[in-house]
Write an enzyme that holds these catalytic residues in place. Structure first.
Site, PDB file in Angstrom:
ATOM      1  N   ARG A  56       0.847  -1.203   0.000  1.00 56.17           N
ATOM      2  CA  ARG A  56       0.000   0.000   0.000  1.00 56.17           C
ATOM      3  C   ARG A  56       0.876   1.244   0.000  1.00 56.17           C
ATOM      4  O   ARG A  56       0.580   2.240  -0.635  1.00 56.17           O
ATOM      5  CB  ARG A  56      -0.979   0.005   1.190  1.00 56.17           C
ATOM      6  CG  ARG A  56      -1.799   1.291   1.265  1.00 56.17           C
ATOM      7  CD  ARG A  56      -3.079   1.212   2.094  1.00 56.17           C
ATOM      8  NE  ARG A  56      -3.016   0.311   3.227  1.00 56.17           N
ATOM      9  CZ  ARG A  56      -2.321   0.526   4.354  1.00 56.17           C
ATOM     10  NH1 ARG A  56      -1.633   1.635   4.494  1.00 56.17           N
ATOM     11  NH2 ARG A  56      -2.325  -0.378   5.325  1.00 56.17           N
ATOM     12  N   TYR A 108     -17.282  17.109 -14.575  1.00 55.19           N
ATOM     13  CA  TYR A 108     -17.618  15.680 -14.688  1.00 55.19           C
ATOM     14  C   TYR A 108     -18.631  15.298 -13.593  1.00 55.19           C
ATOM     15  O   TYR A 108     -18.442  15.650 -12.416  1.00 55.19           O
ATOM     16  CB  TYR A 108     -16.337  14.848 -14.542  1.00 55.19           C
ATOM     17  CG  TYR A 108     -16.577  13.362 -14.536  1.00 55.19           C
ATOM     18  CD1 TYR A 108     -16.909  12.688 -15.710  1.00 55.19           C
ATOM     19  CD2 TYR A 108     -16.491  12.616 -13.366  1.00 55.19           C
ATOM     20  CE1 TYR A 108     -17.143  11.327 -15.709  1.00 55.19           C
ATOM     21  CE2 TYR A 108     -16.723  11.253 -13.356  1.00 55.19           C
ATOM     22  CZ  TYR A 108     -17.047  10.618 -14.534  1.00 55.19           C
ATOM     23  OH  TYR A 108     -17.289   9.263 -14.523  1.00 55.19           O
ATOM     24  N   ASP A 180      -8.614  19.263 -14.140  1.00 57.88           N
ATOM     25  CA  ASP A 180      -8.903  17.913 -14.619  1.00 57.88           C
ATOM     26  C   ASP A 180      -8.585  17.912 -16.115  1.00 57.88           C
ATOM     27  O   ASP A 180      -9.306  18.498 -16.918  1.00 57.88           O
ATOM     28  CB  ASP A 180     -10.374  17.564 -14.355  1.00 57.88           C
ATOM     29  CG  ASP A 180     -10.718  16.131 -14.750  1.00 57.88           C
ATOM     30  OD1 ASP A 180     -10.035  15.585 -15.637  1.00 57.88           O
ATOM     31  OD2 ASP A 180     -11.680  15.572 -14.193  1.00 57.88           O
ATOM     32  N   LYS A 205      -9.269   6.790 -19.194  1.00 61.78           N
ATOM     33  CA  LYS A 205      -9.625   7.350 -20.489  1.00 61.78           C
ATOM     34  C   LYS A 205      -8.412   7.315 -21.428  1.00 61.78           C
ATOM     35  O   LYS A 205      -7.927   6.254 -21.719  1.00 61.78           O
ATOM     36  CB  LYS A 205     -10.194   8.753 -20.292  1.00 61.78           C
ATOM     37  CG  LYS A 205     -11.245   8.837 -19.150  1.00 61.78           C
ATOM     38  CD  LYS A 205     -12.512   8.053 -19.394  1.00 61.78           C
ATOM     39  CE  LYS A 205     -13.372   7.882 -18.154  1.00 61.78           C
ATOM     40  NZ  LYS A 205     -13.745   9.130 -17.480  1.00 61.78           N
TER      41      LYS A 205
HETATM   42  C1  LIG Z   1     -14.116   9.528 -16.151  1.00 56.02           C
HETATM   43  C2  LIG Z   1     -13.751  10.860 -15.636  1.00 56.02           C
HETATM   44  C3  LIG Z   1     -13.474  11.049 -14.268  1.00 56.02           C
HETATM   45  C4  LIG Z   1     -13.594   9.948 -13.242  1.00 56.02           C
HETATM   46  O1  LIG Z   1     -12.697   8.930 -13.478  1.00 56.02           O
HETATM   47  P1  LIG Z   1     -12.966   7.376 -13.110  1.00 56.02           P
HETATM   48  O2  LIG Z   1     -11.717   6.740 -13.559  1.00 56.02           O
HETATM   49  O3  LIG Z   1     -14.194   6.967 -13.855  1.00 56.02           O
HETATM   50  O4  LIG Z   1     -13.181   7.311 -11.630  1.00 56.02           O
HETATM   51  C5  LIG Z   1     -13.101  12.319 -13.862  1.00 56.02           C
HETATM   52  N1  LIG Z   1     -13.016  13.354 -14.734  1.00 56.02           N
HETATM   53  C6  LIG Z   1     -13.297  13.202 -16.045  1.00 56.02           C
HETATM   54  C7  LIG Z   1     -13.206  14.373 -16.954  1.00 56.02           C
HETATM   55  C8  LIG Z   1     -13.677  11.960 -16.552  1.00 56.02           C
HETATM   56  O5  LIG Z   1     -13.973  11.820 -17.839  1.00 56.02           O
END
Ligand SMILES: *Cc1c(COP(=O)(O)O)cnc(C)c1O
Length: 388
Positions: A56, A108, A180, A205
């Site tokens: 961890r 998001y 983000d 993503k």
């Molecule tokens: C998918 C996404 C998230 C969250 O990520 P997860 O891996 O699904 O927890 C946060 N910000 C954006 C812009 C996203 O597309």
């Protein structure tokens, strides 16, 4: 391990993608970082170990991944998490009761839900605002504002926030700026260079890019923030597993190549949609018709692979169109090599309150395309045949 600062300033992003974080394994010379599938490490004497005592706290596969993640944003520190939202969660844990946070209003959905449903109860004041106008932002900062949360381009409306202007305003008032950067990827936008304090990615993503894992990452140059976030990672425990770290390391090697093709294909698809009378509006930062095209050009070096468009007609027409698509699959998520289409109103954004959806412009005709890396003319042909 090579982090974002180990490469010369002139190193190209493709070189960084291929080499970042990875060194030949010490005992065998294996060129690929092994999956260190272990929870614990044998110590030679009490408290004497080789830098790892429990997975961890640290795992060599994760160490390599975190160095690679840092390098992608040319940052000093990369910290990986079990999901994008676990990374959001880690930042939220930096806050104290009484703090005020400004969040861009089409953030998001999961980020908004985490703030509203998990953290508002700790007397943290989250205010959701339109950040397209930096001057308006200035008037919204309060003495208690600790964080300005930016997403750009936003999802699914692909609005652009001026990172440099927002970060400058936040910094002047002693607030941190978080960006983000999931939609742009580190290939097309480097928020730390524009003044942001922390960059966040859902590595699920584009960084992962193959729709085969869930993960998140934070990058920063700030020593104190890095130390606190690393402690939250260790004490909170939302780490990703060694196998996932390995898959991400492999994905990163082709990130620059993939992004280039996502960008090229998205430009072709956006132009095509723009010419089709079946669509009333096409939203893509690379189109001159995008109201913030000039800003996008200035702070991004490519437009990534997301295109949104409004189909004329009823919801039945939308259903017919998506059911006829053969190359595009109807699915949530984005950023994978395969093309996807999503209907935000009933899918990714179904949990957004209807009046808020209406206010920001998510209606039944809106479709969001995650344009993959297939042959461009197959994508265009697919859209044409689905309309006929
Ligand atoms: C998918 C996404 C998230 C969250 O990520 P997860 O891996 O699904 O927890 C946060 N910000 C954006 C812009 C996203 O597309």
């Amino acid at each position: 391990m090579k982090n974002g600062h180990s490469f010369g300033r002139t190193a190209g992003i493709e070189t960084i993608c291929v080499h970042a974080g990875v060194e030949p394994e010490a005992t065998t010379g294996a060129i690929m970082t092994p999956i260190f599938q272990t929870s614990t490490y044998v110590q030679s004497a009490p408290g004497e170990h080789k830098g790892y005592d429990y997975s961890r706290g640290g795992n060599p596969t994760r160490t390599a991944l975190e160095a690679a993640l840092a390098a992608l944003e040319r940052a000093k520190h990369g910290i990986s998490f079990a999901s994008g939202l676990a990374a959001v969660h880690a930042i939220a844990q930096l806050l104290n009761p009484g703090d005020h946070v400004l969040v861009c209003d089409d953030v998001y959905g999961g980020t908004g839900r985490l703030f509203r449903r998990l953290f508002a109860k700790y007397a943290i004041d989250f205010e959701f605002v339109d950040m397209r106008n930096p001057d308006a932002l200035k008037s919204l900062l309060r003495p208690k504002t600790r964080l300005v949360w930016i997403e750009t381009p936003t999802n699914p409306l692909l609005r652009i926030v001026d990172i440099r202007a927002a970060a400058e305003i936040a910094k002047a008032k002693g607030a941190w700026t978080v960006v983000d950067n999931t939609f742009a990827s580190p290939i097309f936008q480097q928020p730390l260079n524009l003044g942001a304090d922390i960059v966040l990615h859902s590595t699920t993503k584009y960084i992962g890019g193959h729709s085969d894992l869930v993960g998140g990452a934070l990058m920063t140059n700030d020593e104190s923030l890095a130390e606190q976030l690393r402690f939250i990672q260790f004490a909170g425990g939302a780490i990703n597993a060694p196998q996932e770290c390995f898959i991400l390391l492999r994905s990163i090697k082709t990130l620059a190549l993939r992004m280039q093709r996502h960008h090229e294909n998205a430009c072709v698809v956006a132009q095509e949609l723009n010419q089709l009378s079946a669509f009333s509006e096409v939203i893509f930062p690379g189109l001159e018709s995008h109201p913030q095209h000039a800003l996008a050009r200035q702070q991004m070096s490519g437009y990534s692979g997301m295109v949104s468009a409004r189909l004329k007609g009823s919801f039945d027409d939308v259903k017919k169109f998506v059911s006829r698509l053969k190359v595009f699959s109807l699915a949530e998520s984005l950023g994978g090599v395969e093309s996807l289409v999503n209907h935000p109103e009933t899918m990714t954004h179904a949990s957004v309150p209807p009046d808020h959806r209406k206010k920001i412009g998510i209606d039944s005709g809106l479709l969001r395309f995650s344009v993959g890396i297939e042959t461009a003319h197959d994508l265009v042909d697919d859209i044409r045949q689905a309309l006929s």
